[in-house]
Design an enzyme around this catalytic site. Structure first.
Site, PDB file in Angstrom:
ATOM      1  N   ASN A 107       0.889  -1.265   0.075  1.00 26.45           N
ATOM      2  CA  ASN A 107      -0.060  -0.129   0.086  1.00 26.45           C
ATOM      3  C   ASN A 107       0.883   1.326  -0.097  1.00 26.45           C
ATOM      4  O   ASN A 107       0.484   2.384   0.822  1.00 26.45           O
ATOM      5  CB  ASN A 107      -0.856  -0.042   1.160  1.00 26.45           C
ATOM      6  CG  ASN A 107      -0.301  -0.017   2.799  1.00 26.45           C
ATOM      7  OD1 ASN A 107       0.842  -0.343   2.664  1.00 26.45           O
ATOM      8  ND2 ASN A 107      -1.212   0.126   3.636  1.00 26.45           N
ATOM      9  N   ASP A 315       2.608  -5.257  12.306  1.00 26.13           N
ATOM     10  CA  ASP A 315       1.892  -4.061  11.475  1.00 26.13           C
ATOM     11  C   ASP A 315       2.193  -2.815  11.784  1.00 26.13           C
ATOM     12  O   ASP A 315       1.294  -1.872  12.094  1.00 26.13           O
ATOM     13  CB  ASP A 315       0.214  -4.492  11.842  1.00 26.13           C
ATOM     14  CG  ASP A 315      -0.377  -4.220  10.692  1.00 26.13           C
ATOM     15  OD1 ASP A 315      -0.110  -3.687   9.832  1.00 26.13           O
ATOM     16  OD2 ASP A 315      -1.781  -4.695  10.863  1.00 26.13           O
ATOM     17  N   GLY A 334      -3.641   2.549  13.428  1.00 27.71           N
ATOM     18  CA  GLY A 334      -2.484   2.026  13.239  1.00 27.71           C
ATOM     19  C   GLY A 334      -1.496   2.582  14.229  1.00 27.71           C
ATOM     20  O   GLY A 334      -1.827   3.591  14.828  1.00 27.71           O
TER      21      GLY A 334
END
Length: 415
Positions: A107, A315, A334
């Site tokens: 991404n 992550d 996030g």
């Protein structure tokens, strides 16, 4: 290797516990003296006559030397959002945290969906080595509409993912069939967007008490069940990412018992926090999927122990300061974590007895290497579980500070 700058080299560390593939699989405690030479190279089984003159002897107890940790998936802000974090910052953060490999989600801007985008990553690997390993996109532009040329990308990526839910199950089936002969995993995020809605916390008691929009467990499990049936149909090696529910662990356990070629991971924050911890509306705990219940957290830990969950992912997702200084429900999802994950996981799971040191390292190093299909990393992460330090803004490499651990005193540090 991220060794403390204040240490003098060469240094001989006495009676260090070794966590390599053999000791992890057998869960045996192997102790060895470890010599770090002037070039920061590691030596085991060193004879007395091989120890250089003026070697510093470090007598601290309880040190761990493990194979390099591997993060299955994290976000690189370069290219596209270098102000949040550059690749140089990301590499430094990974090394500081004891990670020898980090999977890079596709991404980026532009997305990693064609050979031209991969040329950028080949140049990065030429500069920094193979610490950063790109995933290839499943669909062009990550739009969920048209498959990429996976065969063209396969040689240069560790696998394929769009890093977000794919609602078109026919397209997912075709992707599984396409990727199967390529010998690369496909990683899927199980979520039903319609059921998920605008949920930011697990549906239940704490969502009601905190006045937040709930996210039902069925948003994960309904999608996961359907995707497992596609694996049953295609037999394509599939990785399920960001598992967050007890029901999800049960579905994975059954699928593995059925012999399906699946692996799964959860995030480190889902192992350390639950919905109850959102009482202060900390935007750095705004995650996707949202934090689950304490029952979900314990089920995820048990899933690591049983093997239903193979790996712990970081992550790592940098966000700028101004992006997170907003109400919880509208904050971007996030948090960063490469520099905190090992000490926090150790204190929350190993010190408390939920996992053994070997079980934690298997989920952070041995199993991720198997999922990537790469050789086991060498012994490179020297960890002191008793070293206290302040996780100040100055102590970390990332210019983004979106973590609830910034400013906190932690116990345990990669040295």
């Amino acid at each position: 290797m991220p060794l403390e700058n204040s240490l003098a080299y060469p240094t001989l560390f006495k009676q260090v516990r070794i966590l390599d593939a053999d000791s992890i699989i057998s869960n045996s405690a192997t102790l060895n003296d470890v010599l770090i030479d002037r070039d920061r190279q590691i030596h085991l089984d060193v004879r007395q006559d091989q120890i250089p003159e003026n070697t510093h002897i470090d007598e601290r107890s309880g040190l761990i030397l493990g194979t390099g940790a591997i993060d299955l998936y994290s976000t690189s802000c370069e290219p596209g959002h270098e102000s949040r974090e550059t690749i140089a910052d990301l590499v430094s953060a990974a090394k500081n945290g004891g990670f020898s490999n980090v999977g890079i989600l596709p991404n980026t801007q532009p997305a990693i969906d064609d050979i031209a985008a991969l040329e950028f990553w080949r140049n990065i690997q030429h500069k920094y080595g193979h610490i950063l390993q790109p995933w290839g996109a499943i669909t062009k532009g990550l739009e969920g509409k048209q498959l990429t040329d996976m065969a063209e990308l396969a040689e240069s990526v560790i696998g394929f993912t769009d890093s977000k839910p794919l609602g078109n199950l026919l397209l997912v089936r075709r992707a599984m069939e396409y990727v199967k002969p390529l010998g690369k995993p496909i990683a899927l995020f199980p979520q039903n967007p319609e059921l998920a809605g605008s949920g930011v916390i697990r549906e239940g008691k704490w969502a009601l008490q905190y006045g937040m929009t709930g996210y039902p467990a069925a948003a994960e499990t309904s999608s996961l069940a359907a995707l497992i049936e596609l694996v049953r149909l295609t037999k394509a090696p599939t990785h399920f990412m960001r598992i967050s529910t007890a029901q999800g662990v049960a579905l994975l356990s059954q699928a593995k018992n059925d012999g399906l070629p699946i692996t799964a991971s959860t995030s480190w924050l889902h192992l350390c926090h639950c919905d109850r911890d959102l009482e202060n509306y900390d935007p750095n705990l705004r995650l996707m999927p949202p934090l689950g219940s304490e029952g979900d957290r314990l089920a995820l830990v048990a899933g690591i122990k049983s093997g239903a969950i193979d790996a712990i992912a970081i992550d790592h997702t940098p966000c700028a300061y101004e992006e997170k200084v907003v109400p919880f429900e509208v904050a971007p999802v996030g948090a960063i974590g490469l520099e905190f994950a090992i000490p926090v996981l150790w204190q929350n799971l190993v010190t408390t007895g939920f996992l053994t040191a070997s079980e934690l390292w298997q989920a952070l190093s041995i199993n991720p290497a198997k999922i990537f299909g790469i050789t086991q990393p060498p012994l490179s992460t020297l960890f002191d579980p008793n070293l206290a330090w302040l996780a100040s803004e100055q102590a970390i490499a990332s210019p983004s500070k979106n973590s609830s651990y910034i400013g906190r005193s932690l116990v345990g540090k990669v040295i």
